[in-house]
Design a protein around this motif. Structure first.
Motif, short mmCIF file in Angstrom:
data_model
loop_
_atom_site.label_atom_id
_atom_site.label_comp_id
_atom_site.label_asym_id
_atom_site.label_seq_id
_atom_site.Cartn_x
_atom_site.Cartn_y
_atom_site.Cartn_z
N PHE A 145 0.84 -1.19 0.00
CA PHE A 145 0.00 0.00 0.00
C PHE A 145 0.88 1.25 0.00
CE2 PHE A 145 -3.64 -2.61 1.60
CZ PHE A 145 -4.56 -2.20 0.65
N TYR A 155 -5.43 -3.97 6.89
CA TYR A 155 -5.20 -4.55 5.57
C TYR A 155 -3.70 -4.70 5.40
CZ TYR A 155 -9.96 -3.07 4.33
OH TYR A 155 -11.31 -2.88 4.29
N GLU A 156 -3.31 -5.83 4.86
CA GLU A 156 -1.89 -6.11 4.77
C GLU A 156 -1.33 -5.74 3.41
OE1 GLU A 156 0.53 -9.52 7.00
OE2 GLU A 156 -1.15 -10.14 5.77
N THR A 157 -1.97 -6.24 2.36
CA THR A 157 -1.51 -5.90 1.01
C THR A 157 -2.72 -5.52 0.18
OG1 THR A 157 -1.69 -8.24 0.64
CG2 THR A 157 0.53 -7.33 0.56
N GLY A 178 -16.59 -8.26 -3.11
CA GLY A 178 -15.71 -9.21 -2.45
C GLY A 178 -14.28 -9.14 -2.95
N THR A 215 -14.35 -1.55 -3.44
CA THR A 215 -14.71 -0.30 -2.76
C THR A 215 -13.45 0.46 -2.37
OG1 THR A 215 -16.54 -1.55 -1.83
CG2 THR A 215 -16.19 0.66 -0.95
N ARG A 269 -8.92 -12.17 6.35
CA ARG A 269 -8.45 -11.09 5.49
C ARG A 269 -7.48 -10.11 6.13
NH1 ARG A 269 -13.00 -9.26 1.20
NH2 ARG A 269 -12.52 -10.98 -0.19
N THR A 270 -7.59 -9.95 7.44
CA THR A 270 -6.76 -8.91 8.05
C THR A 270 -5.80 -9.48 9.08
OG1 THR A 270 -8.36 -8.49 9.77
CG2 THR A 270 -8.58 -7.17 7.78
N TYR A 296 -10.35 -12.69 -2.35
CA TYR A 296 -10.77 -11.62 -3.27
C TYR A 296 -10.98 -12.14 -4.67
CZ TYR A 296 -8.05 -8.99 0.09
OH TYR A 296 -7.54 -8.48 1.22
P1 AMP Z 1 -15.61 -5.11 -1.44
O1 AMP Z 1 -15.25 -5.95 -2.62
O2 AMP Z 1 -15.24 -3.70 -1.65
O3 AMP Z 1 -17.05 -5.31 -1.06
O4 AMP Z 1 -14.71 -5.58 -0.19
C1 AMP Z 1 -14.85 -6.82 0.42
C2 AMP Z 1 -14.24 -6.90 1.80
O5 AMP Z 1 -12.81 -6.95 1.72
C3 AMP Z 1 -14.54 -5.74 2.72
O6 AMP Z 1 -14.97 -6.30 3.94
C4 AMP Z 1 -13.22 -5.02 2.92
O7 AMP Z 1 -13.12 -4.50 4.21
C5 AMP Z 1 -12.21 -6.11 2.69
N1 AMP Z 1 -10.96 -5.62 2.10
C6 AMP Z 1 -10.84 -4.76 1.06
N2 AMP Z 1 -9.54 -4.57 0.76
C7 AMP Z 1 -8.82 -5.31 1.62
C8 AMP Z 1 -7.40 -5.54 1.81
N3 AMP Z 1 -6.49 -4.98 1.02
N4 AMP Z 1 -7.03 -6.37 2.80
C9 AMP Z 1 -7.96 -6.96 3.57
N5 AMP Z 1 -9.29 -6.81 3.45
C10 AMP Z 1 -9.73 -5.99 2.48
#
Ligand code: AMP
Length: 600
Positions: A9, A27-29, A54, A58, A254-255, A325
């Motif tokens: 980031f 968030y890590e990466t 997902g 966003t 994720r985190t 993701y």
């Molecule tokens: P979205 O596709 O924008 O609906 O995001 C899905 C989920 O992923 C949300 O809960 C975000 O908080 C989480 N998220 C988005 N970017 C990251 C990231 N780089 N690292 C970890 N979690 C993430």
């Protein structure tokens, strides 16, 4: 195990306070869509992103666009259009999180169904970022309450959903009434022709980003998924841990913070579990993996980055606690099991909103993933009893129990107690305060946003406020009684059934499946809606605007359910396949449009 091939980031060039917020969020990466989009959006370039919920989209648009705001001004500089109120609120909340370290930052969600006067007041105060549904945004623009002369960027989120909900004309209108030089980011899970056209007409030499899917998963891995919403994940996980015989398990979240939180919760429940994340030194990470290899721990809770390349034969299970993701990460994750020709099991938690990602994963892996059922309290208890009695048998067979046998014989003779009673007392002693059997827990019907925002589970989505959240969609529920309403919009205003479905769904927070037959006349229309809609909802609908007309919705039951007098009628089956009063003559175009809306 390092992320040398991927930008961090910090390397993407985001504003320092935004970067700090990401760090705080854990968030890590950057996810693939973030790594690909952020540099372009920071540069001010238009962007066309094919990505679904997902994937982290966003953050992909909000992090760079928030980084570019001028916070000395309260003018609206960023407008985000979203198809539903749920998504609008969710995106506004995400912006608030990412902008937590930006002084004087204001974001405002505006959507149908919310009182105008509140929105007018908030708009008057000013917000650099407005997130809204197309109809309501258009309305405020027309009224002059939302001024966009200083707009820098416009995001169309889930454009294909907006198309399906009949909002595309509103979106076009907004696009045409914003400054020429604003930057546009268009995100869509699919690219139907109409969305392509919008992109061609309005985007200026956009960077195009598509998150590709890779294939191939080992055939020795059995995959299954469990439908579970966020608040039930921990309970589901502990049930699975009790039921499955596993050697070692790798759990993906994720985190970084979630790795620690979850592994602590598991440790508190008696599992030998540790966290693995990018904050932990390389040295310690290696030691942790070593512990897993040697069986000193059985569960590792990790993020994608640190688990890259992990090769531990003992890992019999991979559990995707948070869905990845993209399909590539999924394939990579589950490849951590089934090593060296062994059998492996991969379990995926899928929340209602994440159904689409599940479908993408199935396509990418070219395998159908079977749905698993959450182990019931009964299953768990049977398992616990079996484990308990097995322990007795094992101890009898493999331990030297002579000493205790003598001791208890003495006790029994002295006290003249039945040996079974003595054994039962010892069992109780062994089990301690925790009861052996689990109690049936009443399931809380929770209407959290995740479930309400669900696009796969239409039955639980958008019922009228005050109605049961358990209501089934009409097509599964012929017993839903309908009431006919008259709407003040007809052919002469250019209305199509999909516009009516979209407006009612959003303004009344009503599932599209609950919208029945729609008939369109020259100057008005009728729609069948479930009886007993709360007064407030009807009032809300009265004020809703479709094709520039106030709907002024009126209950026709007192007038009898006939057609409004005068005018040519074009009829549609609406969204209700069981709808009563099926019209004798059907307009095919309208039916198709209307069906489209119900599919949205
Ligand atoms: P979205 O596709 O924008 O609906 O995001 C899905 C989920 O992923 C949300 O809960 C975000 O908080 C989480 N998220 C988005 N970017 C990251 C990231 N780089 N690292 C970890 N979690 C993430």
């Amino acid at each position: 195990m390092n992320s040398e091939d991927q930008l961090s980031f910090a390397e993407l060039g985001l504003a320092a306070p935004v970067l700090k917020a990401i760090e705080e969020t854990g968030y890590e990466t950057p996810s693939p869509i973030q790594a690909a989009s952020i540099p372009h959006l920071l540069e001010g370039r238009d962007l066309l992103g094919v990505a679904q919920t997902g994937t982290g989209k966003t953050a992909a648009f909000s992090l760079p666009l928030l980084s570019r705001l001028d916070l000395k001004s309260r003018h609206t500089q960023l407008l985000i259009l979203a198809p539903t109120r749920e998504l609008a609120i969710q995106v506004a909340e995400a912006c608030q999180t990412y902008a937590r370290n930006l002084a004087d930052f204001h974001v405002l969600p505006i959507y149908g169904g919310q009182a105008y006067d509140t929105q007018l007041r908030q708009l008057k105060r000013g917000a650099q970022v407005v997130v809204g549904t197309p109809g309501r945004v258009m309305d405020h623009m027309r009224r002059g309450s939302l001024k966009l002369n200083n707009l820098q960027a416009l995001v169309l989120d889930e454009a294909d959903e907006m198309l399906r909900m009949g909002f595309i004309d509103d979106v076009e209108w907004v696009l045409e009434h914003t400054p020429e030089d604003r930057q546009i980011a268009l995100f869509s899970a699919t690219m139907p022709a109409q969305i392509k056209k919008v992109a061609q007409n309005h985007l200026n030499n956009p960077a195009e980003i598509r998150i590709k899917a890779k294939t191939a998963t080992a055939t020795t891995i059995t995959q299954s998924y469990l439908r579970v919403s966020g608040n039930q994940k921990l309970d589901a996980l502990t049930r699975i841990l009790e039921m499955q015989s596993f050697d070692a398990m790798l759990i993906f979240v994720r985190t970084k913070s979630a790795t620690v939180e979850l592994s602590e919760k598991l440790a508190a429940r008696g599992y030998a579990s540790e966290a693995l994340n990018g904050d932990i030194s390389q040295n310690l990470r290696e030691r942790t993996v070593d512990k897993l290899k040697r069986g000193q721990i059985d569960i590792l809770v990790a993020t994608d980055v640190v688990a890259r390349g992990l090769d531990v034969e003992r890992i019999s299970h991979v559990l995707n606690y948070d869905i990845p993701y993209d399909t590539e990460s999924y394939i990579h994750r589950i490849g951590r099991t089934g090593r060296a020709g062994r059998e492996g099991e991969a379990i995926l938690f899928v929340s209602p909103r994440e159904q689409r990602m599940l479908k993408s994963i199935e396509r990418a892996t070219r395998q159908q993933i079977d749905q698993m059922q959450l182990p019931s309290t009964n299953d768990i208890n049977e398992k616990r009893v079996k484990r308990f009695v097995d322990r007795i048998t094992e101890t009898i067979e493999s331990q030297d129990i002579e000493f205790y046998k003598n001791l208890l014989t003495e006790y029994q003779q002295e006290n003249d107690t039945d040996p079974l009673v003595v054994a039962s007392a010892l069992a109780h002693l062994l089990q301690g305060k925790t009861p052996l059997l689990m109690k049936e827990q009443p399931r809380q019907p929770r209407r959290d946003r995740e479930e309400r925002g669900d696009r796969g589970d239409r039955g639980n989505r958008r019922q009228p406020r005050g109605m049961s959240t358990q209501a089934k969609p009409l097509k599964d529920n012929p017993d839903v009684k309908m009431q006919r309403y008259k709407l003040n919009v007809g052919h002469e205003h250019g209305v199509a059934p999909k516009n009516i479905v979209g407006a009612i769904a959003n303004e009344a927070d009503l599932d599209a499946n609950l919208i029945g037959s729609i008939e369109i006349y020259d100057d008005c229309s009728t729609v069948d809606l479930p009886t007993g809609m709360p007064k407030a909802v009807v009032q809300q609908l009265r004020k809703a605007v479709v094709c520039g007309q106030r709907l002024n919705i009126q209950d026709m039951s007192s007038e009898g359910k006939g057609a409004p007098s005068g005018g040519r009628s074009r009829r549609s089956g609406g969204n209700n396949s069981n709808s009563r009063n099926r019209p004798p003559r059907r307009n095919r175009k309208d039916s198709k449009d209307s069906k489209k809306s119900s599919d949205s």
